[in-house]
Design a protein around this motif. Sequence first.
Motif, PDB file in Angstrom:
ATOM      1  N   GLY A 159     -23.033 -72.954 -21.274  1.00  0.00           N
ATOM      2  CA  GLY A 159     -24.111 -72.355 -21.483  1.00  0.00           C
ATOM      3  C   GLY A 159     -24.251 -71.619 -22.563  1.00  0.00           C
ATOM      4  N   GLY A 160     -22.256 -70.880 -22.865  1.00  0.00           N
ATOM      5  CA  GLY A 160     -21.951 -70.644 -24.389  1.00  0.00           C
ATOM      6  C   GLY A 160     -20.198 -70.034 -23.871  1.00  0.00           C
ATOM      7  N   TYR A 161     -20.270 -69.675 -25.051  1.00  0.00           N
ATOM      8  CA  TYR A 161     -19.166 -68.866 -24.882  1.00  0.00           C
ATOM      9  C   TYR A 161     -18.959 -67.336 -24.104  1.00  0.00           C
ATOM     10  CZ  TYR A 161     -16.851 -72.169 -28.384  1.00  0.00           C
ATOM     11  OH  TYR A 161     -16.751 -73.544 -28.692  1.00  0.00           O
ATOM     12  N   HIS A 162     -17.437 -67.481 -23.399  1.00  0.00           N
ATOM     13  CA  HIS A 162     -17.201 -66.206 -22.486  1.00  0.00           C
ATOM     14  C   HIS A 162     -16.141 -65.878 -23.441  1.00  0.00           C
ATOM     15  CE1 HIS A 162     -19.502 -67.439 -19.353  1.00  0.00           C
ATOM     16  NE2 HIS A 162     -19.800 -66.805 -19.063  1.00  0.00           N
ATOM     17  N   LEU A 163     -15.246 -64.429 -23.142  1.00  0.00           N
ATOM     18  CA  LEU A 163     -14.459 -64.220 -23.826  1.00  0.00           C
ATOM     19  C   LEU A 163     -13.699 -63.586 -22.113  1.00  0.00           C
ATOM     20  CD1 LEU A 163     -15.812 -61.426 -26.671  1.00  0.00           C
ATOM     21  CD2 LEU A 163     -14.357 -63.698 -26.788  1.00  0.00           C
ATOM     22  N   ALA A 164     -12.469 -64.114 -22.001  1.00  0.00           N
ATOM     23  CA  ALA A 164     -11.230 -64.074 -21.171  1.00  0.00           C
ATOM     24  C   ALA A 164     -10.562 -63.118 -21.462  1.00  0.00           C
ATOM     25  CB  ALA A 164     -11.178 -65.462 -20.968  1.00  0.00           C
ATOM     26  N   ALA A 165      -9.948 -62.392 -20.211  1.00  0.00           N
ATOM     27  CA  ALA A 165      -8.618 -61.769 -20.427  1.00  0.00           C
ATOM     28  C   ALA A 165      -7.710 -61.251 -19.219  1.00  0.00           C
ATOM     29  CB  ALA A 165      -8.408 -60.138 -21.283  1.00  0.00           C
ATOM     30  N   ARG A 166      -6.798 -61.389 -19.133  1.00  0.00           N
ATOM     31  CA  ARG A 166      -5.902 -61.210 -17.621  1.00  0.00           C
ATOM     32  C   ARG A 166      -6.665 -60.090 -16.901  1.00  0.00           C
ATOM     33  NH1 ARG A 166      -1.536 -60.104 -17.762  1.00  0.00           N
ATOM     34  NH2 ARG A 166      -1.118 -60.084 -15.055  1.00  0.00           N
ATOM     35  N   ALA A 167      -7.367 -60.125 -16.131  1.00  0.00           N
ATOM     36  CA  ALA A 167      -8.053 -58.396 -15.648  1.00  0.00           C
ATOM     37  C   ALA A 167      -6.796 -57.529 -14.897  1.00  0.00           C
ATOM     38  CB  ALA A 167      -9.292 -58.675 -13.686  1.00  0.00           C
ATOM     39  N   ARG A 168      -5.558 -57.636 -14.335  1.00  0.00           N
ATOM     40  CA  ARG A 168      -4.895 -56.954 -14.534  1.00  0.00           C
ATOM     41  C   ARG A 168      -4.074 -56.267 -15.491  1.00  0.00           C
ATOM     42  NH1 ARG A 168      -4.185 -60.104  -9.452  1.00  0.00           N
ATOM     43  NH2 ARG A 168      -5.707 -58.612  -7.938  1.00  0.00           N
ATOM     44  N   ASP A 169      -4.119 -57.174 -16.616  1.00  0.00           N
ATOM     45  CA  ASP A 169      -3.936 -56.196 -18.136  1.00  0.00           C
ATOM     46  C   ASP A 169      -3.704 -55.351 -18.436  1.00  0.00           C
ATOM     47  OD1 ASP A 169      -2.555 -56.791 -20.706  1.00  0.00           O
ATOM     48  OD2 ASP A 169      -2.217 -58.567 -20.537  1.00  0.00           O
ATOM     49  N   GLY A 170      -4.334 -53.892 -18.630  1.00  0.00           N
ATOM     50  CA  GLY A 170      -4.473 -53.435 -19.136  1.00  0.00           C
ATOM     51  C   GLY A 170      -4.843 -53.080 -20.749  1.00  0.00           C
ATOM     52  N   ALA A 171      -3.464 -53.465 -21.054  1.00  0.00           N
ATOM     53  CA  ALA A 171      -3.836 -53.518 -22.822  1.00  0.00           C
ATOM     54  C   ALA A 171      -5.043 -54.330 -23.412  1.00  0.00           C
ATOM     55  CB  ALA A 171      -2.370 -54.327 -23.288  1.00  0.00           C
ATOM     56  N   THR A 229     -16.325 -62.289 -19.827  1.00  0.00           N
ATOM     57  CA  THR A 229     -17.393 -61.075 -20.487  1.00  0.00           C
ATOM     58  C   THR A 229     -18.846 -63.048 -21.941  1.00  0.00           C
ATOM     59  OG1 THR A 229     -18.302 -59.684 -21.405  1.00  0.00           O
ATOM     60  CG2 THR A 229     -16.525 -59.994 -22.369  1.00  0.00           C
ATOM     61  N   SER A 230     -19.208 -61.602 -21.252  1.00  0.00           N
ATOM     62  CA  SER A 230     -19.945 -62.834 -22.581  1.00  0.00           C
ATOM     63  C   SER A 230     -19.502 -63.236 -23.763  1.00  0.00           C
ATOM     64  CB  SER A 230     -21.475 -62.590 -22.820  1.00  0.00           C
ATOM     65  OG  SER A 230     -22.507 -62.163 -21.183  1.00  0.00           O
ATOM     66  N   GLY A 231     -19.595 -64.200 -25.258  1.00  0.00           N
ATOM     67  CA  GLY A 231     -19.325 -64.638 -25.711  1.00  0.00           C
ATOM     68  C   GLY A 231     -19.997 -64.548 -27.063  1.00  0.00           C
ATOM     69  N   ASN A 232     -19.979 -62.543 -27.419  1.00  0.00           N
ATOM     70  CA  ASN A 232     -20.659 -61.825 -28.074  1.00  0.00           C
ATOM     71  C   ASN A 232     -19.750 -61.182 -28.225  1.00  0.00           C
ATOM     72  OD1 ASN A 232     -21.737 -60.585 -26.229  1.00  0.00           O
ATOM     73  ND2 ASN A 232     -23.593 -61.061 -26.078  1.00  0.00           N
ATOM     74  N   VAL A 233     -20.346 -59.655 -29.985  1.00  0.00           N
ATOM     75  CA  VAL A 233     -20.114 -58.299 -30.339  1.00  0.00           C
ATOM     76  C   VAL A 233     -21.538 -58.298 -29.434  1.00  0.00           C
ATOM     77  CG1 VAL A 233     -20.287 -56.890 -31.728  1.00  0.00           C
ATOM     78  CG2 VAL A 233     -18.703 -58.930 -32.374  1.00  0.00           C
ATOM     79  N   SER A 234     -21.105 -56.589 -28.813  1.00  0.00           N
ATOM     80  CA  SER A 234     -22.463 -56.201 -28.102  1.00  0.00           C
ATOM     81  C   SER A 234     -23.689 -55.968 -29.236  1.00  0.00           C
ATOM     82  CB  SER A 234     -22.003 -54.925 -27.620  1.00  0.00           C
ATOM     83  OG  SER A 234     -20.964 -54.685 -26.313  1.00  0.00           O
ATOM     84  N   ASP A 235     -25.217 -56.016 -28.295  1.00  0.00           N
ATOM     85  CA  ASP A 235     -26.267 -56.514 -28.512  1.00  0.00           C
ATOM     86  C   ASP A 235     -26.197 -58.017 -29.232  1.00  0.00           C
ATOM     87  OD1 ASP A 235     -26.642 -54.021 -27.458  1.00  0.00           O
ATOM     88  OD2 ASP A 235     -25.856 -53.068 -29.318  1.00  0.00           O
ATOM     89  N   GLU A 236     -25.300 -58.834 -29.376  1.00  0.00           N
ATOM     90  CA  GLU A 236     -25.940 -60.402 -30.623  1.00  0.00           C
ATOM     91  C   GLU A 236     -25.969 -61.246 -29.100  1.00  0.00           C
ATOM     92  OE1 GLU A 236     -23.056 -60.815 -32.531  1.00  0.00           O
ATOM     93  OE2 GLU A 236     -23.410 -58.978 -34.731  1.00  0.00           O
ATOM     94  N   PRO A 237     -27.296 -62.113 -29.519  1.00  0.00           N
ATOM     95  CA  PRO A 237     -26.842 -63.205 -28.184  1.00  0.00           C
ATOM     96  C   PRO A 237     -25.416 -63.462 -28.310  1.00  0.00           C
ATOM     97  CG  PRO A 237     -28.017 -64.113 -30.110  1.00  0.00           C
ATOM     98  CD  PRO A 237     -27.396 -62.633 -30.360  1.00  0.00           C
ATOM     99  N   ILE A 238     -25.299 -64.501 -26.760  1.00  0.00           N
ATOM    100  CA  ILE A 238     -24.357 -65.120 -26.078  1.00  0.00           C
ATOM    101  C   ILE A 238     -23.328 -66.833 -27.801  1.00  0.00           C
ATOM    102  CG2 ILE A 238     -25.108 -66.571 -25.234  1.00  0.00           C
ATOM    103  CD1 ILE A 238     -22.726 -66.552 -23.147  1.00  0.00           C
ATOM    104  N   ALA A 239     -22.562 -66.687 -28.331  1.00  0.00           N
ATOM    105  CA  ALA A 239     -22.550 -67.416 -29.113  1.00  0.00           C
ATOM    106  C   ALA A 239     -22.697 -69.426 -28.597  1.00  0.00           C
ATOM    107  CB  ALA A 239     -21.002 -68.232 -30.063  1.00  0.00           C
ATOM    108  N   HIS A 240     -23.055 -69.688 -29.401  1.00  0.00           N
ATOM    109  CA  HIS A 240     -22.731 -71.579 -28.245  1.00  0.00           C
ATOM    110  C   HIS A 240     -22.372 -73.050 -29.156  1.00  0.00           C
ATOM    111  CE1 HIS A 240     -27.059 -71.326 -29.869  1.00  0.00           C
ATOM    112  NE2 HIS A 240     -27.028 -72.442 -28.987  1.00  0.00           N
ATOM    113  N   ARG A 241     -22.870 -72.313 -30.607  1.00  0.00           N
ATOM    114  CA  ARG A 241     -22.289 -73.456 -30.889  1.00  0.00           C
ATOM    115  C   ARG A 241     -21.019 -73.143 -31.729  1.00  0.00           C
ATOM    116  NH1 ARG A 241     -26.761 -72.013 -33.853  1.00  0.00           N
ATOM    117  NH2 ARG A 241     -26.202 -71.011 -35.771  1.00  0.00           N
TER     118      ARG A 241
END
Length: 803
Positions: A264-276, A369-381
């Motif tokens: 349904g769109g892009y997510h932003l991913a990072a290793r959940a145990r990688d603090g940096a 997490t949703s692929g967007n900057v906060s308060d923007e819609p999720i990117a899907h194109r």
Amino acid sequence: MRAPAVQRWSVRVTGIVQGVGFRPFVHRLAAEFGLSGSVGNDERGVLIEAEGPPGALVGLVRALRERPPPLAAVSGVETAVMAPRGGSGFTIVPSTGVAAPAATLVSPDTATCDDCLAELFDPADRRYRHPFVNCTNCGPRFTIVTGVPYDRAMTTMAGFAMCAACAAEYHDPADRRFHAQPVCCPDCGPTLRFVDAASLPGVPVAGHDPFGVARGPATHRAGLPWTGIADGRYGGAGDVPDDPVAAAADALRAGAVVAVKGVGGYHLAARARDGAAVAALRARKHREDRSFAVMVPDLARARELCRVDEVEAAQLTSHRAPIVLLARRPGDGLAPAVAPGDTHLGLMLPYTPVHHLLLHDLAEPIVLTSGNVSDEPIAHRDDDAATRLAPIADALLTHDRPIRTRADDSVLRVVRGRPYPVRRSRGWVPEPIVLCAASAVPVLGCGAELKNTFCVLRGAEAFVSHHIGDLANAETMAAWTDGIAQLCRILDVEPGVVAHDLHPDHLSTRWALDRDGVELVGVQHHHAHLAGCLAEHGEAGPVIGIACDGTGYGTDGTLWGGEVFDVSVAGFTRVAHLEPVPLPGGETAIREPWRTAASWLRTAGVAPPPGLPDRVGPMWNDVQRLLAAHEAGRMRQPVTSSAGRLFDAVSALCGVRDRVTYEGQAAIELERVADLSVRDCYRVGEPGPGSRPPAEGPARLAAGELIRAVVADLVADVPVPVVAARFHHGLAGLLADAAVVAARAYGRDTVALSGGAFANQLLLELLRSRLEAGGLRVLVHSRVPCNDGGISLGQVAVAAARA
């Protein structure tokens, strides 16, 4: 008179019956019951002509109702007797169009099924590691549909011609992929790509980041394990030399933020145990405090991080695959920036083949997490993602199957063994909710300004949209209007009635008022909340309703939010409300809860607890002058009865949160610190609303007494967790007493609870238990959120009831 030995019936099946394997299911039933005839799709659903003994026809109809395919939702089965034609065999005929408006329902997007997962990880299977494996029991649906009837030509898979092997499966009624519209394989399906963000045109590199955050690859690109682009098709046994998923897993291990294109769109991913990495994602996304969701490989890993009961496990592993809010286990090993200070964690399991491959290769939790900057819609194109996400992500794991309609992940928690939605989107939309009142004219409910959804009512079926978000900018408004046009296109309706909020400055209200040729229905915000709760339970009222949230425009021009109504879907009487206070600075007071605390202190007639004016500084005196000018009539401020603003005030008084970075933060953090072992409460001696005739106006519930009790405890150095708990108990008691008295006065036996404040589980359970102890039946949400995401359902229900 003896019935004919052979009859022919026309059977019309409506509901979610396309794209879910319904026709091969009917084909198998026909063989089971020894029937001849045909089955096909059209714009109204599935049409069957079946011929055989009457008893066999009755058995067919019963099976259609009682044991449909797993993803089907049958809403109606209608039969008519036809003249027998003879013949043998049962065939599946091509889809047809009809002149009547389309009544078919499109299935929600569905998590990868077990059969497809087995193929995905079988080196001997031709779909081994194929990132787009799907069948009639799973895969993308709503997000790829461009029109109806639901056939491949009306999806974003239209540009991918099936190879001979896939076509054979597609046309074989005995195959699991019979008429699975997204069916494909490595030879004919979409292509997955892994792209270094620095390789995209116009993306800043060499350490320059417009968001002010050092980018991993831009500052130490030579140390990262990818070369720029991985582009390849999977399939068959053996190793794949150019593997985008493996490249993405390597990037995540190296500390990168990766944008991943989902269903349904892009997510932003990072290793959940990688603090940096998590801290970098938080800073680049401009998400200061709100918790991130986490995806784990399987249920066993979920149980390592959180306590998961049987109902929660069933939700996690369901075909809807939502994010489920779960109680965290101590020492879960996740980076502190994943969910700072939060006792709960939003967990989800992989639900697309890409997710399964990525989590399999990485074998550890990731933030997703949703692929967007906060308060923007999720990117899907893809072009939008390249523009908006490349400055945030170090790389993109993407593909060339277009997403027609964006859909964020759904979020829920389990309350008393039932789902309690926080966000209803992917996995549920566009599944309808059937109302107890139908409308002859299609109705559009515009929804609220925050956490927006819209809703289209066709007959008695209410289609609540995917999550849109806050209508705060042009991008979100464009997503909203596009979503309305697309859903109306799929449903083949043109709304003749538009229901909207009363607030004149809401963007959705302004849009509604600009419509020509439609009937406009203004619906008070809290009436819509409670009507939505009634609608999802199939009830019309009247009941006693308690609506608690931030602020909603009232019929008297003030901002309501702590209300007791005698309410039906058609109308309401305001029975009682929290005593109103001014909001110094208007919307600024929502972002700075200490302002509301100052106003409540003045209303309650008490001095501030030690430390509050010092924390605020010189602005404290400015707000005191503002409140004095309001009292003197020289400079009026907005006035509110909001429960949400009351929570804000107590949070600031307790030193929990003076300023917020997201809606409801002060109340959320006050709930977190409350000592759950505390059972005593602040008692408020307020006459019940039934003690005065309705003609005298609604009663005021003396929340100022709660403020006085809070301040007295703080001055006496009572620990903040105890104060927070006593406040929750006191507010629940105040509202429950008012509702019990109102129920007796109006002759009601049921109370409905709605509004964003009931996302607070402590308040919800305390109030619910008190109401039940008072002999009342309590209705709470289980199909749409209690927050503003459920407003649009209430709006169309009110419009239909008034019509």
